[in-house]
Motif scaffolding. Sequence first.
Motif, PDB file in Angstrom:
ATOM      1  N   VAL A  26       0.882  -1.173   0.000  1.00  0.00           N
ATOM      2  CA  VAL A  26       0.000   0.000   0.000  1.00  0.00           C
ATOM      3  C   VAL A  26       0.917   1.219   0.000  1.00  0.00           C
ATOM      4  O   VAL A  26       1.358   1.688   1.055  1.00  0.00           O
ATOM      5  N   LYS A  34      -3.528   4.928   3.939  1.00  0.00           N
ATOM      6  CA  LYS A  34      -2.702   3.728   4.197  1.00  0.00           C
ATOM      7  C   LYS A  34      -2.863   3.256   5.655  1.00  0.00           C
ATOM      8  O   LYS A  34      -3.105   2.086   5.921  1.00  0.00           O
ATOM      9  N   CYS A 575       3.229  -0.748   4.101  1.00  0.00           N
ATOM     10  CA  CYS A 575       2.666   0.564   3.778  1.00  0.00           C
ATOM     11  C   CYS A 575       3.753   1.637   3.834  1.00  0.00           C
ATOM     12  O   CYS A 575       4.693   1.547   4.628  1.00  0.00           O
ATOM     13  N   ARG A 594      -1.476  -5.042  -4.796  1.00  0.00           N
ATOM     14  CA  ARG A 594      -1.283  -3.598  -4.564  1.00  0.00           C
ATOM     15  C   ARG A 594      -2.648  -2.964  -4.359  1.00  0.00           C
ATOM     16  O   ARG A 594      -3.565  -3.160  -5.139  1.00  0.00           O
ATOM     17  N   VAL A 595      -2.717  -2.198  -3.291  1.00  0.00           N
ATOM     18  CA  VAL A 595      -3.981  -1.548  -2.945  1.00  0.00           C
ATOM     19  C   VAL A 595      -3.795  -0.045  -3.055  1.00  0.00           C
ATOM     20  O   VAL A 595      -2.795   0.503  -2.550  1.00  0.00           O
TER      21      VAL A 595
END
Length: 595
Positions: A26, A34, A575, A594-595
């Motif tokens: 993230v 995040k 993150c 992947r966010v």
Amino acid sequence: MKLKKVQIHNWNGKKFEFAPKKLVYVFHENGYGKSSLLNALRYGISGSLPKGAEIRDCAVELTEAETGLDIYRERVAGNTTCKIGGPDGNRMAEKQLNAKVSEITGVSPSNLQVISSSDIFAHMKPDEFLALLLEYLPEEFTFQDILSYMPALTDEQSTILEQYLCPDGFPFGIYALDVCRDALTDTRKAKKATVKQNEAQISVIKCEPVARTLEEVEADRYDLEAQDRMYADNSARLKEYEIAKKKRDDQEALIKKCEDWLLVHSVKEPDPETLKACRAELAKLDQSKSAALTTRATAETTLKSLRATLTNLESTVCPISKQLTCTTDKTTVKDEISKAVATQEAALKKAEEEIVAATARIKELNDQILAEEKQAKAYNNVRLTQEKVKTLKDTLPVLPVKPVAAGKTDIAERRKALEAEKQNILNGVMKSRMEAMNRKLTDEIAQYTVLIDALAEKGPVKQGIVKHYVEDFESVCNAHAEHSNGYQISFKLDNGIKVYASTPASKEPVYYMGLSSGEKIIVTFLVIDMLNSLTGMRMAFIDNLEQLDRQTLEYVHKTITSKEFLEGYDHVFVCGVNNHDVMEVFNDKTGVTRV
């Protein structure tokens, strides 16, 4: 805990939905969410909320891949609602839901919060961190293992400890030490209370120095009681003598009274023939008098009739008719009637004389009979009194030997003095025993205190065990630190466990709270990685990567992407701000969500 799907609704206004792989990156600019994503994940897993954050009107749903467990937590108006099976699933208490998560992860709800949050770890106190590590010490110790940390124990102390710690001889966990220490403390408390109670009793026991033994006093008491019994027996015999004496005196007085009466009332025995003759004569006189009375009555009646006839013979009136005059010669008749009158008058006189004589004699006889009867009665009383005297003399009580009266003036006083002496001796014995008991209890309390201190948090047992196993924890931490370009973790016992670290900037170990933010990230990562290996949580969270330098970023990337590291995890969430170094180092193309 392997997640199949993550859905986050309106967490600080953010929404996330994804199917996480082992690595989840993230990387975005500040404000993207995040930290919100990580906090939401932690909330979904453990129910833990960021400290001081106002989280409301949001929901987190996590689907576990292997069990299919659908975890749903919702925040409405500051309260959490827990369900199984999504928004429309079955409601349950948060404690029950946390228990189900613990079943899957093998980690307690409280430890889930620690392992899933670097922030919670960063604020843990040394004693809290020690308590966490103690849960993962080996589950089995033997009694000999514990003794090895207390080589100075006496045989007596070892025996006491074995009774409380290992009564059945089976191995035990480290928390058995706390149970044992609590039991020892309770026993010591009871012994101290007994000592205090005994001291209170000792303070009120009155006793003087003794000159004789209890046996000697008891012998005197026995002799005194024997004397008392003898006195009682003598008193009873004396009383019996006095009763018999009074009875004899009374009987002798009665005998004398009777004898004195006999002296005054001496009477000749009457002749029963005299009384019999009087009564026979009286009977004849009664008959003679009765006959004379009859004769007198007959004579009086006859005289009356004859005299009337004479009177009528003198009259000249005819007895047939009063109008006629009788001229018959009545001389012869008169003579005959006159002779008859004379005869009857003689008979009447004789009868009256007989009556008078009989009456006089009857009176004499009655008086004589009365006198004879009175004499007989008096004689009978004398005879009865004589027999009574004889009986009284024959039945006089025989007097026993008169006992000598014994004095009892000092028995009560002597008994009282002996009782007081006995009580004084007993008080002394009781006081001595209680003092001996207190000395024994005080010694036992000292033994228990040694054991309690040995099992205390800072005692040699726990300190020795912790010190031994802390080296294992350090080795696990430092297994990954070997490639961290200068990081070395050390655990120091100081009111718990404090985490120190050598860093590229300082070769000397620095306490965790004194590290820079970037150094704390690495140290936290190493410690939580160690906790994951202990607990089997298989989930890690790494945040704020932008605070690391390029070299450390490469170390972190190399570590988390290594096959050895990934085999121990189901998911690693990473993150950071998407700066140049972060994006260049973490540029993985495959096996990453992947966010």
